[in-house]
Write a protein that holds these residues in place. Structure first.
Motif, PDB file in Angstrom:
ATOM      1  N   MET A   1      -7.248  11.314  34.032  1.00  0.00           N
ATOM      2  CA  MET A   1      -6.677  11.031  34.850  1.00  0.00           C
ATOM      3  C   MET A   1      -5.778   9.904  34.600  1.00  0.00           C
ATOM      4  O   MET A   1      -5.951   8.429  33.941  1.00  0.00           O
ATOM      5  N   GLY A   2      -4.286  10.210  33.824  1.00  0.00           N
ATOM      6  CA  GLY A   2      -3.291   9.239  33.346  1.00  0.00           C
ATOM      7  C   GLY A   2      -2.998   8.160  34.588  1.00  0.00           C
ATOM      8  O   GLY A   2      -3.363   7.918  35.724  1.00  0.00           O
ATOM      9  N   GLY A   3      -2.799   7.037  34.306  1.00  0.00           N
ATOM     10  CA  GLY A   3      -2.152   5.573  34.809  1.00  0.00           C
ATOM     11  C   GLY A   3      -0.469   5.774  35.342  1.00  0.00           C
ATOM     12  O   GLY A   3      -0.446   7.248  35.145  1.00  0.00           O
ATOM     13  N   LYS A   4       0.317   4.885  35.628  1.00  0.00           N
ATOM     14  CA  LYS A   4       1.274   4.741  35.741  1.00  0.00           C
ATOM     15  C   LYS A   4       1.991   4.384  34.495  1.00  0.00           C
ATOM     16  O   LYS A   4       2.453   3.730  34.050  1.00  0.00           O
ATOM     17  N   VAL A   5       3.171   5.569  34.399  1.00  0.00           N
ATOM     18  CA  VAL A   5       4.576   5.387  33.215  1.00  0.00           C
ATOM     19  C   VAL A   5       5.751   4.685  33.870  1.00  0.00           C
ATOM     20  O   VAL A   5       5.594   5.733  34.339  1.00  0.00           O
ATOM     21  N   LEU A   6       6.827   3.791  33.711  1.00  0.00           N
ATOM     22  CA  LEU A   6       7.182   3.322  34.119  1.00  0.00           C
ATOM     23  C   LEU A   6       9.096   3.941  32.954  1.00  0.00           C
ATOM     24  O   LEU A   6       8.097   2.471  31.873  1.00  0.00           O
ATOM     25  N   MET A   7       9.551   4.112  33.011  1.00  0.00           N
ATOM     26  CA  MET A   7      10.610   4.187  31.895  1.00  0.00           C
ATOM     27  C   MET A   7      12.233   4.382  32.725  1.00  0.00           C
ATOM     28  O   MET A   7      12.126   4.427  33.437  1.00  0.00           O
ATOM     29  N   THR A   8      13.299   4.150  31.683  1.00  0.00           N
ATOM     30  CA  THR A   8      14.235   4.410  32.159  1.00  0.00           C
ATOM     31  C   THR A   8      15.078   5.390  30.930  1.00  0.00           C
ATOM     32  O   THR A   8      14.154   5.480  29.586  1.00  0.00           O
ATOM     33  N   VAL A   9      15.807   6.716  31.725  1.00  0.00           N
ATOM     34  CA  VAL A   9      16.672   7.531  31.037  1.00  0.00           C
ATOM     35  C   VAL A   9      18.744   7.482  30.910  1.00  0.00           C
ATOM     36  O   VAL A   9      18.178   7.203  32.286  1.00  0.00           O
ATOM     37  N   SER A  10      18.859   7.837  29.829  1.00  0.00           N
ATOM     38  CA  SER A  10      20.209   7.606  29.736  1.00  0.00           C
ATOM     39  C   SER A  10      20.612   8.854  30.479  1.00  0.00           C
ATOM     40  O   SER A  10      20.110   9.564  29.995  1.00  0.00           O
TER      41      SER A  10
END
Length: 688
Positions: A1-10
């Motif tokens: 199971m993967g971790g937590k990814v935080l990102m922005t998207v236009s």
């Protein structure tokens, strides 16, 4: 199971009078979710008819501590920089802290790309890239105009990348991988550069010594005549800072990178043009101007203890007509020069217009590529057909009109009608087969590849005084839209060191029913299913991942022996994970597991891939490659689709990655097993 990814998207919008902006997306437990974003009226006004075209997220390499909880003298905040289509650039301080606390993401500082092109008033600013290195923020437009802002930041601030290798898995890989951005310099600096770098050293942080301390604000008279402010007055109550340096190139730009060895140098690529390394020529006149400005600013701030909104008003308080006259006449320091020194700087209202020189350029040898060979064969066939079907000279008409026509053709040497049709076609094909992405890697001295050994035999006279010894292990990896890959080493050659003309394999073979031949057949089908490269990710100095509309390619050039027929390479050299992704706008890659196989015949890779697709979809994948198979897997875990009409998703920016509990435990066990191996430092976004 993967971790937590935080990102922005236009999320651009093509409807008139609508808000575009961007959203914050989280990927955790294989699920995508949109985080709530606090908005106020003023901030939403700046997003009407304006798109976010580029993100630049800056973090200190030792970890982020918000200003509210950290030492205000030494800056440990993170900064999100947003480049918008109206030419304004917003800087948001303590971005990650505000996102976690669901606070309003109002801009802390505003920059403006100026001087503007008055011939295109009202048109959008198309950004080819925005990048930061060692105090220099480059904003490059597709038109070839480059605006450079000198920022007041301590050393060690880095720009977050959309590829992230969290777990390296073995000491050998730790030793192999090289972070090219870790403080490397070209080794040779001019006196002008040395003086400028000294003058723009970090001042420490206070209310007035902020990130824009070295920038001049736009004057009120300029604000009244600025086309962007005339059309959009959302920033009318903010101090708007202008660039320090302005560079104008004579050609359009499609992609841009700062030279990792020299902050006053950069790479450019454009359709129909080769890869170029340029150097900004820094005159002493600008260094003197900058030093003079900083000296005067220190004196003024000690007296007034407030932000300066207009330096012309400051000059008038000392009975000078303009700030330029005040600078020229000031004699309280050792910087003395004639007023003519500032003539060029004053032309653009204290923005220095600097020129660049080309220090390296790719040599394009069209006679050896597939396009030339294809049409060369067609021309040979065409000529042979005319030789067979053409009439002999005895049957040629001898009227005076025909003789004049023949004479005209021989004198002017006009091409035949077939050439008139083929030549524009070739030019159009070359215009559409340009580099879509490129990365710069630094080879370790112990890393030996097949192309490196060939370079030692083919070194020519392309090396210049600019390409010092630091460049001898620097490679540039480029991918073309139509499935070609090139590797350049500017210190040795101006042509491609290694080139894969196409990843397609049309060689017909008969296969038996054995599992080995079945995998070979599936591998060739997967290769031939690739249609258009979009993005290049660098994992190590020899391991690359290419994002295609129909899957992912993993390439290990250390084991690549045949660039013409990829199927004849070892299994670990070229691997494909087929999947019909769609029309890709942007992508993020997180390598969660990277370990060398027990037989040392390649890497086992586990990664997360997040892409934005046209028209309005975000897809999250989990991918796997094993060293004993040429076929990888790509599994769709989750997807989000925009419901609003006239909106789509475009650019992505990786903010943080937190590994799962299992990954933290595996990393801890690895460190216990190899206590003498130093961990590679990563940017960590946990708020303390």
């Amino acid at each position: 199971m993967g971790g937590k990814v935080l990102m922005t998207v236009s999320t651009p919008c093509n409807a008139k009078g609508r808000v575009s902006g961007y959203r914050i997306v989280q990927y955790s437990d294989r699920r995508l979710s949109i985080l709530p974003r606090e908005m106020n009226t003023n901030n939403s006004k700046t997003d009407i008819d304006t798109n976010v075209q580029a993100f630049c997220y800056l973090t200190p390499k030792d970890g982020v501590i918000a200003a509210a909880a950290g030492d205000e003298i030494m800056d440990t905040s993170d900064y999100m920089i947003l480049a918008k289509s109206n030419g304004f650039i917003e800087i948001i301080k303590d971005y990650h802290y505000k996102v976690e606390k669901n606070m309003a993401l109002n801009p802390s500082y505003i920059l403006k790309c100026t001087p503007e092109d008055f011939s295109n008033i009202g048109s959008d600013f198309m950004f080819a890239g925005i990048q930061y290195k060692d105090g220099f923020l480059y904003c490059c437009l597709c038109s070839g105009r480059i605006f450079i802002f000198l920022l007041n930041l301590p050393s060690g601030y880095i720009q977050a990348d959309n590829s992230f290798v969290k777990l390296l898995g073995s000491p050998d890989i730790l030793n192999l991988y090289s972070d090219i951005t870790s403080g490397l310099t070209r080794g040779v600096e001019s006196p002008e550069e040395t003086n400028l770098f000294f003058e723009m050293r970090f001042t420490g942080r206070s209310k007035l010594r902020h990130i824009c301390y070295y920038l001049l604000p736009m004057e009120p008279e300029h604000l009244r005549t600025c086309p962007s402010l005339f059309l959009n007055n959302a920033y009318k109550n903010n101090i708007i800072y202008k660039p320090s340096i302005y560079v104008s190139l004579d050609e359009d730009i499609s992609d841009f990178r700062i030279n990792p060895f020299d902050r006053l140098s950069f790479f450019t690529i454009s359709p129909g043009s080769p890869l170029i390394i340029r150097k900004v020529m820094l005159p002493m006149a600008y260094v003197n101007f900058f030093a003079k400005f900083i000296t005067i600013k220190r004196r003024i701030l000690e007296r007034n203890h407030g932000e300066v909104n207009s330096w012309n008003q400051v000059a008038k308080s000392f009975d000078y007509d303009s700030f330029r006259a005040y600078l020229t006449d000031d004699t309280q320091d050792n910087i003395q020069f004639d007023s003519t020194t500032f003539d060029q700087i004053a032309t653009f209202d204290n923005i220095s217009l600097l020129r660049t020189i080309i220090v390296w350029i790719q040599r394009t040898d069209h006679s050896k590529d597939d396009i030339s060979r294809l049409f060369g064969q067609a021309e040979t066939t065409h000529n042979r057909r005319h030789q067979i079907l053409g009439r002999s000279p005895s049957f040629r008409r001898t009227s005076r009109y025909t003789l004049q026509t023949v004479g005209l053709r021989e004198t002017v040497d006009l091409p035949s009608s077939d050439d008139w049709e083929i030549a524009p076609l070739i030019r159009e094909i070359r215009r559409n087969t340009f580099t879509v992405d490129f990365n710069i890697v630094q080879l370790k001295p112990l890393s030996h590849t097949n192309d490196e050994r060939s370079a030692s035999r083919e070194e020519d006279n392309t090396r210049t005084s600019f390409l010092t010894d630091n460049y001898k292990n620097m490679d540039i990896i480029c991918i073309d839209r139509y499935l070609s890959l090139s590797i350049f080493r500017p210190a040795n050659l101006d042509v491609a060191l290694t080139r894969i003309e196409s990843f397609h394999d049309y060689e017909t073979s008969s296969y038996s029913s054995s599992a080995i031949f079945e995998e070979e057949r599936e591998f060739k089908i997967a290769l031939n299913g690739l249609t258009s490269f979009k993005k290049l990710f660098t994992i190590t100095d020899s391991l690359f991942m290419i994002l295609d509309t129909n899957g992912v390619v993993l390439l290990d050039r250390q084991h690549l022996s045949d660039s013409k027929n990829l199927a004849k390479n070892p299994k670990c050299a070229v691997r494909v994970a087929p999947f019909s992704i769609g029309l890709i706008s942007d992508g993020i890659m997180i390598v969660r597991k990277l370990e060398n196989s027990s037989l040392n015949d390649g890497y086992n890779v586990v990664f997360d891939l997040i892409v934005t697709c046209i028209p309005g979809e975000i897809l999250a994948f989990e991918g796997r490659f094993t060293s004993n198979s040429k076929i990888g897997s790509l599994t769709l875990c989750d997807s989000l689709r925009l419901r609003k009409k006239n909106k789509f998703v475009d650019k992505l920016c990786l903010l943080s990655y937190e590994p799962s509990i299992d990954e933290r435990k595996r990393l801890h066990d690895m460190n216990e097993a190899h206590p003498s191996v130093p961990k590679r430092r990563k940017w960590n976004l946990q708020i303390e």
